[in-house]
Design an enzyme around this catalytic site. Structure first.
Site, short mmCIF file in Angstrom:
data_model
loop_
_atom_site.label_atom_id
_atom_site.label_comp_id
_atom_site.label_asym_id
_atom_site.label_seq_id
_atom_site.Cartn_x
_atom_site.Cartn_y
_atom_site.Cartn_z
CE1 TYR A 130 -4.13 1.45 -0.28
CE2 TYR A 130 -3.66 2.58 1.78
CZ TYR A 130 -4.45 2.41 0.68
OH TYR A 130 -5.56 3.19 0.49
CE LYS A 149 -7.60 6.14 0.35
NZ LYS A 149 -8.88 6.68 -0.13
#
Length: 254
Positions: free
Chosen positions: A155, A162
């Site tokens: 990720y 995020k």
């Protein structure tokens, strides 16, 4: 069933019928909400236009949040059409692939800044633009992922991006709460969307999530949509600042 008759709002991020944004738009329309949708560019329009027609969208407008002025034009047209906005759904995220596929420590300043602008600050801009049209209150929703809270392999720089988005939700909820504008982040588990396909070994990630999750299955865009419909409804009028997982319970595991 919820009744969203009379609720009007914008959904950003519909790319195809597998996208989380479309799952949200479908659920809202089922409950009677009126929608305006956006598409990224002319290449994307043929994929989004039939979906907008299927949903009876009042508006279908171009919007690349990285292009100066486009976001403001969307809010101006939707607000002028309806005289108000009741909700905004932000379901967009982007990073240059070189930065997404590389280690965080190797990420470029420009790539990190672009990912932060499109994936996080665009939500803050949407809140600012929605505010004048939410005189009677409203709901702002965005989409996160558990990679913001713990390390998820591959990720990479989207984890910090995020995390910033989730933190922004809390600050926006505090700032806009006195105006009865509610703000939430939804955190779906891995789903086979076009955006997720850019993550390395994503099929393996989904298989592992399905194996780990207490409910032993993956969530769907429709699941996210049902939660979004509840949060937009008057039944959730005393909820704000939340991060809510839609991942069959995977987030509870160490």
């Amino acid at each position: 069933m919820l009744d969203l008759t009379g609720k009007k709002g914008l959904v950003f991020g519909v790319a195809n019928d597998n996208s989380i944004a479309f799952g949200c738009a479908s659920a809202l329309r089922e409950q009677g909400a009126e929608l305006a949708l956006t598409y990224l560019n002319e290449k994307a329009r043929p994929h989004v236009e039939p979906l907008a027609e299927r949903l009876g969208a009042a508006l279908l407008l171009p919007c690349n949040v990285a292009n100066s002025g486009e976001l403001g034009q969307v809010f101006e047209q939707a607000g002028t059409l309806w005289g108000k906005l009741d909700f905004v759904i932000h379901s967009i995220a982007w990073s240059p692939l070189d930065d997404l596929h590389g280690a965080l420590v190797d990420s470029s300043a420009d790539g990190f800044a672009q990912a932060m602008d499109v994936s996080c600050h665009s939500f803050i801009r949407m809140a600012r633009l929605a505010r004048p049209w939410m005189k009677q209150g409203g709901t702002l929703l965005t989409m996160s992922y558990q990679g913001a809270e713990r390390v998820v392999e591959h990720y990479n720089l989207m984890g910090p991006v995020k995390a910033a988005l989730e933190c922004s939700v809390r600050y926006l909820a505090a700032e806009l709460g006195p105006e009865q504008i509610r703000v939430h982040a939804l955190s779906p588990g891995p789903m086979p969307t076009r955006a997720a396909s850019g993550i390395t070994d994503f099929n393996q990630l989904m298989a592992e999530a399905e194996r780990q999750a207490p409910l032993r299955h993956l969530g769907t865009p429709e699941d996210v949509g049902h939660l979004a419909a509840f949060l937009i409804s008057d039944r959730a009028r005393n909820l704000t600042g939340s991060l809510i997982h839609v991942d069959a319970g995977q987030h509870v595991l160490a």
